[in-house]
Design an enzyme around this catalytic site. Sequence first.
Site, PDB file in Angstrom:
ATOM      1  N   ASP A   1       0.922  -1.200   0.002  1.00  0.00           N
ATOM      2  CA  ASP A   1      -0.040  -0.031   0.080  1.00  0.00           C
ATOM      3  C   ASP A   1       0.942   1.187  -0.096  1.00  0.00           C
ATOM      4  O   ASP A   1       1.844   1.454   0.681  1.00  0.00           O
ATOM      5  CB  ASP A   1      -1.029  -0.049   1.370  1.00  0.00           C
ATOM      6  N   HIS A   2       0.372   2.156  -0.856  1.00  0.00           N
ATOM      7  CA  HIS A   2       1.316   3.770  -0.862  1.00  0.00           C
ATOM      8  C   HIS A   2       2.710   3.439  -1.021  1.00  0.00           C
ATOM      9  O   HIS A   2       3.420   4.240  -0.283  1.00  0.00           O
ATOM     10  CB  HIS A   2       0.708   4.364   0.584  1.00  0.00           C
TER      11      HIS A   2
ATOM     12  N   HIS B   1      -9.833   4.700   0.075  1.00  0.00           N
ATOM     13  CA  HIS B   1      -8.942   4.780   1.086  1.00  0.00           C
ATOM     14  C   HIS B   1      -9.573   5.503   2.120  1.00  0.00           C
ATOM     15  O   HIS B   1     -10.742   6.279   1.812  1.00  0.00           O
ATOM     16  CB  HIS B   1      -7.592   5.731   0.687  1.00  0.00           C
ATOM     17  N   GLY B   2      -9.181   5.287   3.400  1.00  0.00           N
ATOM     18  CA  GLY B   2      -9.759   5.976   4.687  1.00  0.00           C
ATOM     19  C   GLY B   2     -11.251   5.378   4.729  1.00  0.00           C
ATOM     20  O   GLY B   2     -11.933   6.049   5.073  1.00  0.00           O
TER      21      GLY B   2
ATOM     22  N   ASN C   1     -10.139   0.277   1.599  1.00  0.00           N
ATOM     23  CA  ASN C   1      -8.847   0.237   2.600  1.00  0.00           C
ATOM     24  C   ASN C   1      -9.394   0.634   3.909  1.00  0.00           C
ATOM     25  O   ASN C   1      -9.914   1.787   4.276  1.00  0.00           O
ATOM     26  CB  ASN C   1      -7.898   1.073   2.276  1.00  0.00           C
ATOM     27  N   VAL C   2      -8.849  -0.369   4.863  1.00  0.00           N
ATOM     28  CA  VAL C   2      -9.508  -0.023   6.174  1.00  0.00           C
ATOM     29  C   VAL C   2      -8.163  -0.459   7.218  1.00  0.00           C
ATOM     30  O   VAL C   2      -7.476  -1.452   6.902  1.00  0.00           O
ATOM     31  CB  VAL C   2     -10.334  -1.044   6.637  1.00  0.00           C
TER      32      VAL C   2
HETATM   33  P1  13P Z   1      -8.071   4.287   7.526  1.00  0.00           P
HETATM   34  O1  13P Z   1      -6.925   4.028   8.450  1.00  0.00           O
HETATM   35  O2  13P Z   1      -8.673   5.667   7.666  1.00  0.00           O
HETATM   36  O3  13P Z   1      -8.970   2.889   7.648  1.00  0.00           O
HETATM   37  O4  13P Z   1      -7.466   4.003   6.076  1.00  0.00           O
HETATM   38  C1  13P Z   1      -6.778   3.032   5.654  1.00  0.00           C
HETATM   39  C2  13P Z   1      -6.061   3.152   4.160  1.00  0.00           C
HETATM   40  O5  13P Z   1      -6.746   3.935   3.262  1.00  0.00           O
HETATM   41  C3  13P Z   1      -5.002   2.738   3.897  1.00  0.00           C
HETATM   42  O6  13P Z   1      -4.492   2.954   2.706  1.00  0.00           O
END
Ligand code: 13P
Length: 281
Positions: free
Chosen positions: A82-83, A206-207, A228-229
């Site tokens: 991720d990222h 995301h988020g 994404n969590v």
């Molecule tokens: P949260 O931590 O807000 O669940 O977001 C996770 C995320 O987007 C990881 O890329």
Amino acid sequence: MPLVTLKSILDKAEQADYGVGSFSVMNMETTIGAIKAAEETNSPIILQVAEVRLKHSPLHLIGPIMVEAAQKAKVPVCVHFDHGSNIDFIKQALELGFTSVMFDGSHLPLEQNISKTCEVVKIAKSYGASTEAEVGRVGGSEDSSEDIEMVITKIRDASDFYEHTQIDALAVAIGNVHGVYKREPKLQFQRLNDIDKVVAAPLVLHGGSGITVEDFRQCIKCGIKKINVQTATLNNVVKRVEEFMRLNEKADYFAYQHCIIDAAYESVKNHITAFKSNNRI
Ligand code: 13P
């Protein structure tokens, strides 16, 4: 059930219109909890670790745990980086057997984001892996170290980006932020719908922590297929361990370890049901 690519998981989600959770794992316990939730609910799942988290969970240690857990699981599992921003880490993840990588060039001018993403697509393809990228900029930050301002994804940018990169999944900024929402999230569904019309790849939210079940389902209807969590899992682990410590002054180490597994399991299972990916195997 084999370790599978992001593309294969998301193709099925597109056909049947459900979302698949991409759950951040930090260690063996959260990995075990997430896989247990997916197996019990007959759900595909994505396990992910973000580049900024490698200082806590080194890639050469967490990576093999994730890949091995995926290979032994009874449900399809994608292992995702991720990222990613550092090509060396992206390559290391692919060498370890990750089946998907994200290149995050959302802070770059569009042209540079396109050219660097194309580079990563080429590398990932040589390993048979999928690629996710981001256009616009999701607010907050992956590890809460800074408060990045959100830049809502422009329809034209998303369309140009997809045309040039042909990525397998595109992360969008539609009012979503990483970490804890300071105020109630107001997601821009119309914008999401418009982006979905011009981008053939599945979209990524995301988020995911702190969004309501109703909003998750509306996002899925408007083209989001990967969610994404991270924060929700971390916070549930902390809450459950604190409760456990209050009630069990003399618990031994292994009781705490089980508490971490159960808390990750509980949070992942709730999200799987919210995304309607249960009973899809
Ligand atoms: P949260 O931590 O807000 O669940 O977001 C996770 C995320 O987007 C990881 O890329």
